[in-house]
Design a protein around this motif. Structure first.
Motif, PDB file in Angstrom:
ATOM      1  N   LEU A  95       8.189-132.681  62.470  1.00 47.86           N
ATOM      2  CA  LEU A  95       7.447-133.036  61.261  1.00 47.86           C
ATOM      3  C   LEU A  95       7.758-134.454  60.823  1.00 47.86           C
ATOM      4  O   LEU A  95       6.872-135.180  60.356  1.00 47.86           O
ATOM      5  N   SER A  96       9.014-134.887  60.987  1.00 45.35           N
ATOM      6  CA  SER A  96       9.417-136.209  60.510  1.00 45.35           C
ATOM      7  C   SER A  96       9.052-137.328  61.477  1.00 45.35           C
ATOM      8  O   SER A  96       8.619-138.403  61.050  1.00 45.35           O
ATOM      9  N   PHE A  97       9.212-137.097  62.788  1.00 48.35           N
ATOM     10  CA  PHE A  97       9.082-138.182  63.759  1.00 48.35           C
ATOM     11  C   PHE A  97       7.789-138.146  64.568  1.00 48.35           C
ATOM     12  O   PHE A  97       7.420-139.152  65.168  1.00 48.35           O
ATOM     13  N   VAL A  98       7.123-137.014  64.631  1.00 41.70           N
ATOM     14  CA  VAL A  98       5.939-136.900  65.489  1.00 41.70           C
ATOM     15  C   VAL A  98       4.650-136.811  64.682  1.00 41.70           C
ATOM     16  O   VAL A  98       3.652-137.451  65.021  1.00 41.70           O
ATOM     17  N   VAL A  99       4.653-136.005  63.639  1.00 36.53           N
ATOM     18  CA  VAL A  99       3.441-135.810  62.845  1.00 36.53           C
ATOM     19  C   VAL A  99       3.067-137.106  62.130  1.00 36.53           C
ATOM     20  O   VAL A  99       3.933-137.760  61.521  1.00 36.53           O
ATOM     21  N   PRO A 100       1.814-137.523  62.195  1.00 34.10           N
ATOM     22  CA  PRO A 100       1.384-138.735  61.484  1.00 34.10           C
ATOM     23  C   PRO A 100       1.606-138.604  59.974  1.00 34.10           C
ATOM     24  O   PRO A 100       1.513-137.498  59.422  1.00 34.10           O
ATOM     25  N   PRO A 101       1.899-139.698  59.303  1.00 35.86           N
ATOM     26  CA  PRO A 101       2.184-139.639  57.855  1.00 35.86           C
ATOM     27  C   PRO A 101       1.080-138.976  57.048  1.00 35.86           C
ATOM     28  O   PRO A 101       1.359-138.255  56.078  1.00 35.86           O
ATOM     29  N   GLU A 102      -0.182-139.189  57.435  1.00 27.67           N
ATOM     30  CA  GLU A 102      -1.276-138.630  56.648  1.00 27.67           C
ATOM     31  C   GLU A 102      -1.408-137.119  56.814  1.00 27.67           C
ATOM     32  O   GLU A 102      -2.107-136.463  56.035  1.00 27.67           O
ATOM     33  N   ARG A 103      -0.723-136.526  57.806  1.00 29.09           N
ATOM     34  CA  ARG A 103      -0.793-135.080  58.028  1.00 29.09           C
ATOM     35  C   ARG A 103       0.478-134.340  57.604  1.00 29.09           C
ATOM     36  O   ARG A 103       0.535-133.112  57.719  1.00 29.09           O
ATOM     37  N   LYS A 104       1.482-135.053  57.163  1.00 29.12           N
ATOM     38  CA  LYS A 104       2.748-134.411  56.812  1.00 29.12           C
ATOM     39  C   LYS A 104       2.593-133.481  55.608  1.00 29.12           C
ATOM     40  O   LYS A 104       3.206-132.404  55.566  1.00 29.12           O
ATOM     41  N   ALA A 105       1.804-133.885  54.645  1.00 29.88           N
ATOM     42  CA  ALA A 105       1.601-133.040  53.467  1.00 29.88           C
ATOM     43  C   ALA A 105       0.978-131.703  53.869  1.00 29.88           C
ATOM     44  O   ALA A 105       1.346-130.647  53.334  1.00 29.88           O
ATOM     45  N   TRP A 107       1.320-130.179  56.787  1.00 32.30           N
ATOM     46  CA  TRP A 107       2.346-129.389  57.468  1.00 32.30           C
ATOM     47  C   TRP A 107       3.325-128.773  56.472  1.00 32.30           C
ATOM     48  O   TRP A 107       3.722-127.609  56.617  1.00 32.30           O
ATOM     49  N   ILE A 108       3.738-129.552  55.478  1.00 36.98           N
ATOM     50  CA  ILE A 108       4.640-129.012  54.455  1.00 36.98           C
ATOM     51  C   ILE A 108       3.960-127.872  53.709  1.00 36.98           C
ATOM     52  O   ILE A 108       4.581-126.850  53.398  1.00 36.98           O
ATOM     53  N   PHE A 109       2.678-128.042  53.429  1.00 32.12           N
ATOM     54  CA  PHE A 109       1.906-126.978  52.790  1.00 32.12           C
ATOM     55  C   PHE A 109       1.908-125.714  53.641  1.00 32.12           C
ATOM     56  O   PHE A 109       2.093-124.600  53.133  1.00 32.12           O
ATOM     57  N   LEU A 110       1.721-125.843  54.954  1.00 29.55           N
ATOM     58  CA  LEU A 110       1.715-124.686  55.846  1.00 29.55           C
ATOM     59  C   LEU A 110       3.093-124.026  55.909  1.00 29.55           C
ATOM     60  O   LEU A 110       3.196-122.797  55.987  1.00 29.55           O
ATOM     61  N   ILE A 111       4.151-124.831  55.859  1.00 32.30           N
ATOM     62  CA  ILE A 111       5.508-124.277  55.918  1.00 32.30           C
ATOM     63  C   ILE A 111       5.820-123.451  54.685  1.00 32.30           C
ATOM     64  O   ILE A 111       6.554-122.452  54.751  1.00 32.30           O
ATOM     65  N   THR A 112       5.261-123.841  53.555  1.00 33.17           N
ATOM     66  CA  THR A 112       5.546-123.129  52.303  1.00 33.17           C
ATOM     67  C   THR A 112       4.656-121.909  52.091  1.00 33.17           C
ATOM     68  O   THR A 112       4.826-121.205  51.091  1.00 33.17           O
ATOM     69  N   ILE A 113       3.730-121.626  53.009  1.00 30.57           N
ATOM     70  CA  ILE A 113       2.849-120.464  52.849  1.00 30.57           C
ATOM     71  C   ILE A 113       3.623-119.159  52.714  1.00 30.57           C
ATOM     72  O   ILE A 113       3.232-118.280  51.913  1.00 30.57           O
TER      73      ILE A 113
END
Length: 290
Positions: A95-105, A107-113
Motif C-alpha cells: 500500500l505504501s510503496f506500490v499503490v499510486p498515491p491517488e489510489r491509496k485512499a 485501499w485504506i477504505f477497503l481495509i476498513t470495511i
C-alpha cells in the motif's frame, strides 16, 4: 513577560484537555479502581465482605488452573500477534510503496470495511466457514476430495488463532502503513546508490524505520487478544477457555467477584509487564540499528 504567557497557554491547554480527561477517568479509571478494590475483599455467602485481605491473590497465584489458562492465553495472543503482523506488513508495504498515491485512499477504505460489521458477526462467520457442515467441508465434500466432513477445523486453538488474526488484521495494517509512509524515500535511494540490493536496503533501512509501526501493531493486537472472550467461547466451543472466560466464570457463574477481580488484576499486571519489556527490548533494537 514570557512566564505569564506560558501560564496562560498552560491554562488554556488544561481547559481543552479537562473534558476528555474527566471522561477517561470516569469511564476507564473508575471501573478499574472498583475491580482493584474488590480484589482485596473477601467473598461471603451471597455477599462481599468488605474486609482487606490478600487471600484472593494467594489463591490465584497458587492455582494450577490459572497458570495453565494464563499460559494458553499468552501463547494464543503471541501466535495471533505474530501471524497478524507477518501478514499485515506485506499489505502495508504494498500500500505504501506500490499503490499510486491517488489510489491509496481507496485501499485504506477497503481495509476498513471489516469494521462495518460487528466483531461478533465476524466470529460467527468463521464458525460457519470452519464448522462441520460449513463452507470448507461442504466444498471439499462436494468436489469429492473428502468423503466425510473434517472434524479438526473447529473447536481448537488453531481455529481461534485464524479467527483472531483475521479480526485484528486492519489494526495491524494501518499503524505499519503510517510508519512506512513517514520513511524518507531519499534514504532508500541512497542505499541503492551505495550498491546495496533491494533486500539489504529493506533490512538495513526500511525495516528499522518501520519498527515503531510494527511495535504499535503488535501491542494493539496482543493486548486485546489475550483478553478476548467471544472467540474462545464460540470458536473454541467453550472447551478452550482463556483469561476472560475464567474471569466471567468467577464473576457470574460462581458469583465470586473478589476472586474474579483478583484474576483480572493479576492478568492485567502480567500483560502490562510483558508490554513494557517488549517496548524496552525493541527500543534497544532500534538503538543498535541506529
Amino acid at each position: 513577560m514570557s512566564a505569564p504567557r506560558i501560564d496562560t497557554e498552560a491554562r488554556q491547554g488544561l481547559t481543552m484537555v479537562s473534558p476528555p480527561l474527566i471522561y477517561a477517568v470516569l469511564v476507564l479509571a473508575a471501573p478499574l479502581a472498583t475491580i482493584l478494590a474488590y480484589s482485596f475483599f473477601r467473598d461471603g455467602y451471597l455477599e462481599v465482605i468488605h474486609e482487606f485481605t490478600f487471600e484472593n491473590y494467594r489463591a490465584v497465584l497458587s492455582d494450577p488452573v490459572f497458570h495453565k489458562i494464563l499460559l494458553r492465553s499468552l501463547w494464543v495472543a503471541l501466535a495471533v500477534t505474530a501471524a497478524t503482523v507477518l501478514l499485515a506488513f506485506p499489505v502495508a508495504y504494498f500500500l505504501s510503496f506500490v499503490v499510486p498515491p491517488e489510489r491509496k485512499a481507496l485501499w485504506i477504505f477497503l481495509i476498513t470495511i471489516p469494521f462495518w460489521t460487528s466483531y461478533l458477526i465476524r466470529v460467527f462467520l468463521w464458525k460457519v466457514i470452519l464448522g462441520h457442515n460449513g463452507v470448507i467441508n461442504a466444498t471439499l465434500t462436494g468436489i469429492g476430495v473428502i468423503d466425510e466432513p473434517l472434524s479438526f477445523l473447529l473447536f481448537n486453538v488453531q481455529a481461534m488463532v485464524i479467527t483472531l488474526a483475521h479480526a485484528y488484521a486492519p489494526f495491524a495494517i494501518l499503524p505499519i502503513y503510517v510508519a512506512l509512509e513517514k520513511i524518507d524515500r531519499s534514504l532508500l535511494e541512497a542505499g541503492r546508490d551505495l550498491g546495496e540490493s533491494r533486500m539489504m536496503t529493506f533490512w538495513r533501512v526500511t525495516l528499522p524505520l518501520a519498527m515503531p509501526g510494527v511495535i504499535a501493531a503488535s501491542l494493539i493486537v496482543f493486548i486485546p487478544t489475550i483478553g478476548d472472550y467471544v472467540t474462545p467461547e464460540l470458536i473454541g466451543g467453550g472447551k478452550i477457555p482463556m483469561i476472560a472466560n475464567m474471569v466471567q466464570k468467577q464473576m457470574l457463574a460462581l458469583d465470586n467477584r473478589p476472586l474474579g477481580s483478583a484474576v483480572a488484576v493479576t492478568a492485567m499486571l502480567i500483560v502490562a509487564i510483558l508490554s513494557v519489556l517488549f517496548l524496552l527490548l525493541n527500543r534497544r533494537f532500534l538503538r543498535v540499528r541506529s
